[in-house]
Design a protein around this motif. Structure first.
Motif, PDB file in Angstrom:
ATOM      1  N   GLU A  35       0.845  -1.192   0.000  1.00 37.41           N
ATOM      2  CA  GLU A  35       0.000   0.000   0.000  1.00 37.41           C
ATOM      3  C   GLU A  35       0.878   1.238   0.000  1.00 37.41           C
ATOM      4  O   GLU A  35       1.945   1.262   0.629  1.00 37.41           O
ATOM      5  N   ASP A  36       0.445   2.285  -0.706  1.00 37.86           N
ATOM      6  CA  ASP A  36       1.172   3.547  -0.656  1.00 37.86           C
ATOM      7  C   ASP A  36       0.790   4.298   0.620  1.00 37.86           C
ATOM      8  O   ASP A  36       0.037   3.783   1.471  1.00 37.86           O
TER       9      ASP A  36
ATOM     10  N   VAL B  80      -1.167  -0.980  -4.409  1.00 36.06           N
ATOM     11  CA  VAL B  80      -0.411  -0.869  -5.656  1.00 36.06           C
ATOM     12  C   VAL B  80      -0.104  -2.281  -6.147  1.00 36.06           C
ATOM     13  O   VAL B  80       0.423  -3.104  -5.382  1.00 36.06           O
TER      14      VAL B  80
ATOM     15  N   THR C  31       3.164   9.639   0.970  1.00 31.19           N
ATOM     16  CA  THR C  31       2.738   9.203  -0.353  1.00 31.19           C
ATOM     17  C   THR C  31       3.565   9.940  -1.397  1.00 31.19           C
ATOM     18  O   THR C  31       3.545  11.175  -1.451  1.00 31.19           O
TER      19      THR C  31
ATOM     20  N   ALA D 231       6.007   9.363  -5.407  1.00 27.58           N
ATOM     21  CA  ALA D 231       6.534   8.565  -6.511  1.00 27.58           C
ATOM     22  C   ALA D 231       7.789   9.257  -7.017  1.00 27.58           C
ATOM     23  O   ALA D 231       7.872  10.493  -7.018  1.00 27.58           O
TER      24      ALA D 231
ATOM     25  N   ASN E  20       3.410   4.790  -7.414  1.00 31.58           N
ATOM     26  CA  ASN E  20       3.713   5.236  -6.061  1.00 31.58           C
ATOM     27  C   ASN E  20       4.590   4.234  -5.330  1.00 31.58           C
ATOM     28  O   ASN E  20       4.456   3.019  -5.492  1.00 31.58           O
ATOM     29  N   GLU E  21       5.462   4.769  -4.486  1.00 38.10           N
ATOM     30  CA  GLU E  21       6.342   3.955  -3.641  1.00 38.10           C
ATOM     31  C   GLU E  21       5.565   3.439  -2.428  1.00 38.10           C
ATOM     32  O   GLU E  21       4.484   3.934  -2.105  1.00 38.10           O
ATOM     33  N   PRO E  22       6.103   2.430  -1.719  1.00 42.50           N
ATOM     34  CA  PRO E  22       5.412   1.899  -0.538  1.00 42.50           C
ATOM     35  C   PRO E  22       5.274   2.938   0.571  1.00 42.50           C
ATOM     36  O   PRO E  22       6.128   3.808   0.753  1.00 42.50           O
ATOM     37  N   GLY E  23       4.186   2.822   1.321  1.00 41.65           N
ATOM     38  CA  GLY E  23       4.035   3.603   2.538  1.00 41.65           C
ATOM     39  C   GLY E  23       4.872   3.006   3.662  1.00 41.65           C
ATOM     40  O   GLY E  23       5.839   2.283   3.424  1.00 41.65           O
TER      41      GLY E  23
END
Length: 679
Positions: free
Chosen positions: A199-200, A206, A646, A648, A665-668
């Motif tokens: 998840e982001d 994602v 959040t 990217a 998006n990158e990981p949260g």
């Protein structure tokens, strides 16, 4: 003793690299002059590069200051160095190349490099050597396994480990077992990793799940202390790999073999000899229906990418101050990808596109490099290489179900067809180093590097459908010519170390991915063309120790890219970035944190279709720790993206079907643990 002194002198003149270990300054890497590989300040063990677990080699490399990585899913991170990526970088594993099976690089070479299964990783930024093949204008990354010789009576060795990341429920494990005698050894290495989609920072899922299995066998023969003969075999299996975009990868497989011989003693008229051969075969399957529901049109793309070749290197010591390396290398690539479509999952059989129409690429190179000591304070490196390149598409004249052949697409967009292409590429470098007293070493480098087009840039033939435009390579595209100048210095005294470098890269015939003409459905084609470009930038790293236990490190990297032909910003250039890291270390534990800050990127070319938008700046906080539970056993704990940001990265990826850019998006926030034990 003379050879050892020369190796140490040569070492001090090589490129300034950001210090790779994240918790302490790496000791100088002492490389015997009898070894064929050039020494480097940028060599480290994988566990020193990345505190947190990494899905693959690309994600691990993002921990190195100045190295970016673009994301299409949870694995398959594709690195970027000095604004250059893909085949502008040379990526080698155990001396050989692997080229993935996906035209849009779902599986870049680093995706098949499992960090825990290698002993050391070398990162060379920019052009520093001619020994590792043609190209590499942005740099070279080498993943190496180096099995230490067994002593008489020594028992088996074993290293095992595992890791867990909370975001995506990612689980990893590996084992490395070896046994041997002074005359030989056997080594078995295996790894397994499995992750769900993460998840982001906003809690949005994602598409990023994957399952990886990897196994390696190494058999070595060491009849004396100067000779090593090694046979290696590898099998990598990826399953149910999810990606953003139109397709996933139900299967991604690699089978590899290599044979190497190294003699660190006179052989005939040489003072050392190294011979390496490799064969790496990748099978990759993409589709849009087996791992997702209700596609508008059922599509699948099986692909095969086989890379094979080798190199022979010899070295000669001309007196006490001159070290020559001469050699020849060869790389061959056979790649084919066919996209099928149908109205149901049971009948996906109509040939929609010959995306790689049975493409063959061959590159034969000869090279020489000399490291010359010019006195106690001055050193010189000179390298020269010539590469003969041929490329052809054997099925370019075959029609698809629509009656359109790849040649028809090349003719539509470039007015040409896929005749055999040949190139004669000459490159080289001159590098001068000087010691300004005991504390400061400076260097200056001039280099010319030619980077030939890869199979996608030259021969991709993706025909348009109702939901996407053509994506077409340019058969007659010219190779990139990089003319680079670099200046740098290293200042080190007591607990302080400062490294800085600045470079200027004038590129003739830069290969630009661009937006082409609009089709009747309103979709734009994705094309490749040559432009002139300029890349200017630099890196800096400062590290300071405080007392006996505290260390602070500050790093920064910046690159400015200009499309000189069109007067636009060069696409896909990373923004200014910096990290601040603070660590407290005792013999039994370490505790620290870092902040990675990235500026907004507003120098974009939205008309190209590759820059999707101006990207905002962001800052990410990471925490890490390490506890030595007992001799040989370490537990690492940490939190990545502590504030659940959040974000990217600015570097996009291309969709596997359309070639259109995608921002992922990158990981949260992710809490992680990593346990390592050596026996």
């Amino acid at each position: 003793m003379q050879k050892r002194a020369l190796a140490t002198a040569v070492l001090s003149t090589l490129a300034v690299q950001p210090v790779l270990a994240q918790d302490e300054v790496l000791p100088a890497t002492v490389v015997e002059a009898t070894r064929i590989t050039p020494p480097s300040l940028g060599t480290a063990a994988p566990e020193d590069l990345s505190e947190a677990p990494a899905a693959d080699g690309g994600e691990m490399l993002r921990s190195v200051p100045g190295v970016w990585g673009s994301r299409l899913g949870g694995a398959g991170i594709d690195p970027t160095v000095r604004g250059q990526d893909e085949t502008q970088l040379n990526v080698l594993t155990d001396g050989g190349y692997t080229h993935g099976g996906c035209p849009s690089r779902m599986d870049p070479p680093t995706s098949y490099a499992v960090p825990e299964t290698f002993d050391e990783v070398e990162v060379i930024q920019g052009s520093q050597t001619v020994l590792y093949g043609g190209g590499g204008s942005g740099g070279t990354m080498r993943f190496e396994r180096d099995t230490e010789r067994f002593a008489e009576g020594e028992g088996p060795r074993a290293e095992v480990g595992g890791a867990y990341r909370s975001n995506g429920d990612a689980k990893e494990g590996y084992a490395d077992v070896a046994a041997g005698t002074p005359t030989g050894y056997a080594r078995l290495i295996g790894s397994y990793s499995d992750a769900d989609s993460y998840e982001d920072g906003d809690g949005n899922e994602v598409r990023s799940a994957y399952t990886h299995r990897d196994g390696n066998v190494l058999l070595g023969y060491t009849p004396d202390e100067d000779t090593t003969l090694e046979l290696g075999a590898e099998a990598f299996r990826g399953e149910d790999i999810l990606y953003a975009g139109m397709m996933d990868a139900p299967e991604s497989e690699k089978d590899g073999a290599r044979l190497s011989f190294e003699r660190e003693a006179p052989v005939g008229g040489l003072d050392g000899l190294k011979v390496e051969t490799y064969y790496n075969d990748v099978h990759h399957l993409m589709d849009n229906y087996s791992l997702r529901d209700d596609p508008m049109m059922f599509m699948r793309t099986p692909s095969d990418s086989t890379t094979y070749g080798g190199r022979v290197l010899g070295e000669v010591f001309a007196g006490a101050s001159s070290h020559w390396t001469v050699g020849v290398d060869y790389q061959g690539r056979d790649r084919e990808a066919i996209r099928y479509q149908g109205m149901s999952a049971d009948n996906v059989s109509a040939v929609q596109s010959l995306m790689w129409p049975d493409v063959r690429h061959e590159q034969l190179g000869v090279f020489t490099q000399v490291d010359q000591e010019l006195g106690e304070a001055d050193r010189l490196r000179v390298g020269l290489r010539y590469d003969r390149v041929t490329a052809d598409a054997n099925r370019a004249d075959e029609a698809t179900a629509s009656g359109t052949s790849p040649d028809n697409l090349y003719q539509r967009h470039y007015g040409t067809t896929a005749d055999e292409q040949t190139e004669d590429n000459v490159g080289g470098l001159i590098r001068y180093g000087h010691d300004f007293g005991d504390a400061v070493t400076g260097f200056a480098t001039l280099s010319r590097t030619l980077r030939t087009a890869d199979e996608t840039e030259r021969f991709i033939a993706s025909e348009r459908t109702g939901m996407m435009g053509d994506w077409v390579g340019n058969p007659e595209i010219d190779p990139e010519q990089h003319h680079q100048a670099e200046l740098g210095l290293v200042w080190e005294r007591a607990a302080t170390r400062l490294e800085a470098s600045a470079y200027y890269n004038d590129v003739t015939d830069y290969i630009l991915v661009d937006r082409g003409a609009e089709d009747p459905n309103g979709n734009h084609a994705t094309i490749h063309r040559n432009v002139d470009a300029t890349l200017v930038g630099g890196e800096v790293s400062a590290e300071q120790g405080f007392g006996k236990h505290w260390t602070a490190r500050l790093t920064g990297a910046y690159v400015h890219g200009e499309n000189d032909t069109d007067g636009e910003a060069l696409t896909q250039i990373p923004p200014l970035e910096g990290t601040l890291r603070l660590a407290y270390e005792r013999p039994a534990f370490r505790l620290g944190g870092e902040v990675r800050a990235v500026d907004r990127q507003d120098r974009v070319d939205l008309e190209s279709g590759q820059d999707l938008q101006e990207t905002p700046g962001y800052a990410v906080v990471n925490l890490f720790s390490r506890v030595r539970l007992r001799e040989g056993i370490k537990l690492r704990l940490g939190v990545d993206n502590l504030l659940d940001k959040t974000y990217a990265t600015h570097i996009n990826r291309q969709d596997s079907t359309s070639g259109e850019a995608i921002l992922v998006n990158e990981p949260g926030r992710s809490v992680w643990a990593r346990l390592e034990a050596a026996f």
